[in-house]
Design an enzyme around this catalytic site. Structure first.
Site, PDB file in Angstrom:
ATOM      1  N   LYS A   1       0.743 -13.624   3.026  1.00 25.06           N
ATOM      2  CA  LYS A   1      -0.224 -12.527   3.465  1.00 25.06           C
ATOM      3  C   LYS A   1      -1.138 -12.989   4.714  1.00 25.06           C
ATOM      4  O   LYS A   1      -0.925 -14.399   4.958  1.00 25.06           O
ATOM      5  CB  LYS A   1      -1.353 -12.400   2.476  1.00 25.06           C
ATOM      6  CG  LYS A   1      -2.186 -11.111   2.563  1.00 25.06           C
ATOM      7  CD  LYS A   1      -1.359 -10.143   1.837  1.00 25.06           C
ATOM      8  CE  LYS A   1      -2.131  -8.617   1.995  1.00 25.06           C
ATOM      9  NZ  LYS A   1      -1.497  -7.452   1.070  1.00 25.06           N
TER      10      LYS A   1
ATOM     11  N   ASP B   1      -1.901  -3.379   5.589  1.00 25.51           N
ATOM     12  CA  ASP B   1      -2.847  -3.543   4.315  1.00 25.51           C
ATOM     13  C   ASP B   1      -4.324  -3.066   4.845  1.00 25.51           C
ATOM     14  O   ASP B   1      -4.089  -2.104   5.859  1.00 25.51           O
ATOM     15  CB  ASP B   1      -3.111  -5.202   4.001  1.00 25.51           C
ATOM     16  CG  ASP B   1      -3.696  -5.212   2.912  1.00 25.51           C
ATOM     17  OD1 ASP B   1      -2.911  -5.095   1.618  1.00 25.51           O
ATOM     18  OD2 ASP B   1      -4.720  -5.500   2.922  1.00 25.51           O
TER      19      ASP B   1
HETATM   20  P1  NDP Z   1      -6.753   1.382   4.200  1.00 31.40           P
HETATM   21  O1  NDP Z   1      -7.340   0.588   5.479  1.00 31.40           O
HETATM   22  O2  NDP Z   1      -5.910   2.407   4.785  1.00 31.40           O
HETATM   23  O3  NDP Z   1      -7.890   1.856   3.508  1.00 31.40           O
HETATM   24  C1  NDP Z   1      -8.722   1.212   2.779  1.00 31.40           C
HETATM   25  C2  NDP Z   1      -9.865   2.042   2.190  1.00 31.40           C
HETATM   26  O4  NDP Z   1     -10.722   1.254   1.320  1.00 31.40           O
HETATM   27  C3  NDP Z   1     -10.942   2.656   3.063  1.00 31.40           C
HETATM   28  O5  NDP Z   1     -11.346   3.956   2.623  1.00 31.40           O
HETATM   29  C4  NDP Z   1     -11.877   1.744   3.288  1.00 31.40           C
HETATM   30  O6  NDP Z   1     -13.254   2.198   3.712  1.00 31.40           O
HETATM   31  C5  NDP Z   1     -12.085   1.061   1.788  1.00 31.40           C
HETATM   32  N1  NDP Z   1     -12.854  -0.237   1.643  1.00 31.40           N
HETATM   33  C6  NDP Z   1     -12.049  -1.441   2.377  1.00 31.40           C
HETATM   34  N2  NDP Z   1     -12.857  -2.407   2.313  1.00 31.40           N
HETATM   35  C7  NDP Z   1     -13.815  -1.781   1.552  1.00 31.40           C
HETATM   36  C8  NDP Z   1     -15.111  -2.737   1.194  1.00 31.40           C
HETATM   37  N3  NDP Z   1     -15.126  -3.914   1.362  1.00 31.40           N
HETATM   38  N4  NDP Z   1     -15.905  -2.115   0.492  1.00 31.40           N
HETATM   39  C9  NDP Z   1     -15.654  -0.767   0.277  1.00 31.40           C
HETATM   40  N5  NDP Z   1     -14.729  -0.132   0.840  1.00 31.40           N
HETATM   41  C10 NDP Z   1     -13.698  -0.670   1.159  1.00 31.40           C
HETATM   42  O7  NDP Z   1      -6.101   0.177   3.437  1.00 31.40           O
HETATM   43  P2  NDP Z   1      -5.195   0.640   2.254  1.00 31.40           P
HETATM   44  O8  NDP Z   1      -5.254   2.010   1.788  1.00 31.40           O
HETATM   45  O9  NDP Z   1      -3.966   0.098   2.667  1.00 31.40           O
HETATM   46  O10 NDP Z   1      -5.533  -0.546   1.133  1.00 31.40           O
HETATM   47  C11 NDP Z   1      -6.266  -0.241   0.162  1.00 31.40           C
HETATM   48  C12 NDP Z   1      -6.047  -1.338  -0.818  1.00 31.40           C
HETATM   49  O11 NDP Z   1      -4.782  -1.211  -1.531  1.00 31.40           O
HETATM   50  C13 NDP Z   1      -6.274  -2.751  -0.623  1.00 31.40           C
HETATM   51  O12 NDP Z   1      -6.798  -3.472  -1.697  1.00 31.40           O
HETATM   52  C14 NDP Z   1      -4.740  -3.332  -0.344  1.00 31.40           C
HETATM   53  O13 NDP Z   1      -4.633  -4.707  -0.263  1.00 31.40           O
HETATM   54  C15 NDP Z   1      -4.062  -2.504  -1.445  1.00 31.40           C
HETATM   55  N6  NDP Z   1      -2.718  -2.385  -1.149  1.00 31.40           N
HETATM   56  C16 NDP Z   1      -1.986  -1.637  -0.045  1.00 31.40           C
HETATM   57  C17 NDP Z   1      -0.745  -1.428   0.301  1.00 31.40           C
HETATM   58  C18 NDP Z   1      -0.478  -0.771   1.555  1.00 31.40           C
HETATM   59  O14 NDP Z   1       0.852  -0.626   1.394  1.00 31.40           O
HETATM   60  N7  NDP Z   1      -1.258  -0.407   2.454  1.00 31.40           N
HETATM   61  C19 NDP Z   1       0.189  -2.011  -0.889  1.00 31.40           C
HETATM   62  C20 NDP Z   1      -0.724  -2.439  -2.101  1.00 31.40           C
HETATM   63  C21 NDP Z   1      -2.050  -2.785  -2.092  1.00 31.40           C
HETATM   64  P3  NDP Z   1     -13.922   1.727   5.109  1.00 31.40           P
HETATM   65  O15 NDP Z   1     -13.042   2.770   5.944  1.00 31.40           O
HETATM   66  O16 NDP Z   1     -15.575   2.102   5.038  1.00 31.40           O
HETATM   67  O17 NDP Z   1     -13.812   0.575   5.498  1.00 31.40           O
HETATM   68  O1  2IT Z   2      -0.339  -5.530  -0.941  1.00 28.56           O
HETATM   69  C1  2IT Z   2       0.703  -5.081  -0.721  1.00 28.56           C
HETATM   70  O2  2IT Z   2       1.659  -5.405  -1.461  1.00 28.56           O
HETATM   71  C2  2IT Z   2       0.747  -4.611   0.746  1.00 28.56           C
HETATM   72  N1  2IT Z   2      -0.421  -4.724   1.292  1.00 28.56           N
HETATM   73  C3  2IT Z   2       2.271  -4.221   1.317  1.00 28.56           C
HETATM   74  C4  2IT Z   2       3.076  -5.279   1.658  1.00 28.56           C
HETATM   75  C5  2IT Z   2       4.446  -5.182   2.336  1.00 28.56           C
HETATM   76  O3  2IT Z   2       4.917  -5.969   2.845  1.00 28.56           O
HETATM   77  O4  2IT Z   2       4.764  -4.057   2.519  1.00 28.56           O
END
Ligand code: NDP
Ligand code: 2IT
Length: 451
Positions: free
Chosen positions: A126, A166
């Site tokens: 990561k 992420d």
């Molecule tokens: P994005 O940046 O697209 O969206 C994140 C969302 O979560 C936004 O709405 C953001 O609000 C909110 N958020 C982020 N940090 C905080 C915080 N500290 N407190 C409150 N709200 C928060 O990210 P993703 O959708 O990609 O990721 C969301 C979650 O999913 C994370 O935990 C990530 O690790 C996990 N994840 C993502 C994957 C991927 O493929 N993208 C795969 C597996 C897991 P704001 O805009 O106000 O910051």
């Molecule tokens: O937390 C996760 O699994 C991710 N943010 C996606 C990682 C990836 O390599 O697609």
């Protein structure tokens, strides 16, 4: 806990006393492994757990970049290469002001076991930076990404380490990062996943985490003769994972009534329709606006987020809940609210969204908990499929990738539920995911000697 495991946990805490999130991730994991350690003397003999809790390599670097006013800005960059036991390091990059080594290590640690569960040959890593993309122009984000990659490029590669998105890293950032890698190395290779459709990206990668989360939740519910159709669902976040979780839930006939960001939440009692979701996608992905604008446009309830108070998303009556924002967004009081509101399943789209206290309140009250390592593995699984397509220099159809994703999520469900029954208790998917993910990585480490 066995004394040997307790001692290891204490050592991890002593060694890096400020890494709270990393301690939490290691602690939940060790509680599961504790249940099988007696049957695995080779794990103790070869110090597998001691090695797993220490990254193979940590890279930390300065990221200087120029803002639009011509001022120099300095951020801190990270890449934690946790384990290459079963494949090249693989995992996302996070851009958020809260990023620090503890958060990077917890995410890299969980990624190792998540990637193992996908059944694909990927190790765990990561990375990211404390750079805050909010309010930055495209040009500033590009200059940041170019500077970040100017250091990172020497540590990654299609057979070494393959980053992806992420929090704060989506198609725009991956494009800039890829462009700079290509320029520095003079090679067009699959070194990042989540690329644009025109230059090596896989169909369904943007959708994969959310869709996969719903596929896995559907499998759990089907076994209990429950269904998403006609149910009411809570979703937190409004980024990539939240958007495609909502999209798939709507398509399966569920009613999603909430979405949120770090400023507040919307509660749309009539349900978020496909048309309203299209508004959210443009609002968040193009205009980079706040979720409050949804309430302004559609006239629903908006509740502002107040720090250190229970999150109002989890205090609404619903059947199922999908935390898709960030770590520790469900604390003790939130878990109590979910139980009070008779939520029957929590599907973790975010990484480590529940505190340990919240986890035990939920599972102790019979709430089905689909843990992040399994539930959000669809994203990295399709990243693995993107790597395969890049190596073969071909592109699969969206239908093909989606059906592979469904298969992978189905296999994950079977593996974690079997591991739960064999080594722990039925429906303890936390133990199931930790143990099933662990066993493969452990065997590979032992087979490869002391590295
Ligand atoms: P994005 O940046 O697209 O969206 C994140 C969302 O979560 C936004 O709405 C953001 O609000 C909110 N958020 C982020 N940090 C905080 C915080 N500290 N407190 C409150 N709200 C928060 O990210 P993703 O959708 O990609 O990721 C969301 C979650 O999913 C994370 O935990 C990530 O690790 C996990 N994840 C993502 C994957 C991927 O493929 N993208 C795969 C597996 C897991 P704001 O805009 O106000 O910051
Ligand atoms: O937390 C996760 O699994 C991710 N943010 C996606 C990682 C990836 O390599 O697609």
């Amino acid at each position: 806990m066995h004394s040997q495991i307790e001692e290891l946990y204490q050592m991890v805490c002593r060694r890096d006393p400020y890494e709270r999130e990393f301690h939490q991730a290691v602690h939940t994991f060790l509680l599961s492994i504790d249940k099988i350690i007696d049957e695995l003397p080779e794990v103790t003999y070869h110090k597998v757990l001691e090695r797993m809790t220490e990254p193979e390599r940590v890279i930390m670097f300065r990221v200087p970049w120029m803002d639009d006013e011509g001022r120099l800005q300095i951020n801190r960059g990270f890449r934690v290469q946790m384990s290459s036991a079963i494949g090249p390091y693989k995992g996302g990059l996070r851009l958020h002001p809260s990023v620090n080594l503890s958060i990077m290590k917890f995410l890299a640690f969980e990624q190792v076991f998540k990637n193992s569960l996908t059944g694909l040959p990927m190790g765990g890593g990561k990375g990211g930076s404390d750079f805050n993309p909010k309010g930055k122009s495209d040009a500033e984000v590009m200059r940041f990404c170019q500077s970040f990659m100017t250091e990172l490029f020497r540590h990654i590669g299609p057979d070494t380490d393959v980053p992806a998105g992420d929090i704060g890293v989506g198609a725009r950032e991956i494009g800039y990062l890829f462009g700079q890698y290509k320029r520095l190395t003079n090679s067009f290779v699959g070194v990042l996943t989540g690329k644009g459709q025109d230059f090596g990206g896989s169909f369904i990668r943007p959708e994969a985490t959310g869709y996969g989360l719903v596929y896995l939740s559907q499998a759990i519910l089907a076994d209990k003769k429950m269904d998403l159709e006609g149910s009411t669902c809570l979703v937190s976040g409004s980024g990539n994972v939240a958007q495609y979780t909502t999209e798939k839930l709507i398509s399966l006939g569920a009613k999603v009534v909430t979405m949120s960001d770090s400023s507040g939440m919307i509660y749309d009692e009539s349900g978020i329709t496909s048309e309203k979701l299209a508004f959210v996608k443009t609002l968040k992905n193009v205009k980079r606006g706040r979720i409050k604008e949804y309430a302004d446009k559609y006239g629903c309830t908006y509740i502002e987020r107040v720090e250190d108070t229970p999150n109002p998303v989890w205090d609404i009556k619903a059947d199922y809940a999908f935390p898709c924002a960030t770590q520790n967004e469900i604390l003790k009081a939130d878990a109590e609210n979910l139980v009070k509101n008779k939520v029957k399943l929590v599907g973790e789209g975010a990484n480590m969204p529940c505190s340990m206290e919240a986890e035990s309140i939920l599972t102790g009250n019979g709430v089905l908990l689909a843990p992040a390592k399994a539930a959000n593995a669809g994203g990295v699984a399709v990243s693995g499929l993107e790597m395969a397509q890049n190596s073969m220099r071909i592109k699969w159809t969206p239908e093909h990738v989606d059906s592979e994703l469904k298969n992978i999520m189905g296999n994950i469900y079977r593996n974690i539920s079997e591991a739960a029954e064999t080594y722990s208790t039925k429906d303890n998917f936390i133990d199931g995911a930790n143990i099933a993910g662990f066993l493969k990585v452990s065997r590979a480490m032992i087979a490869q000697g002391y590295v």
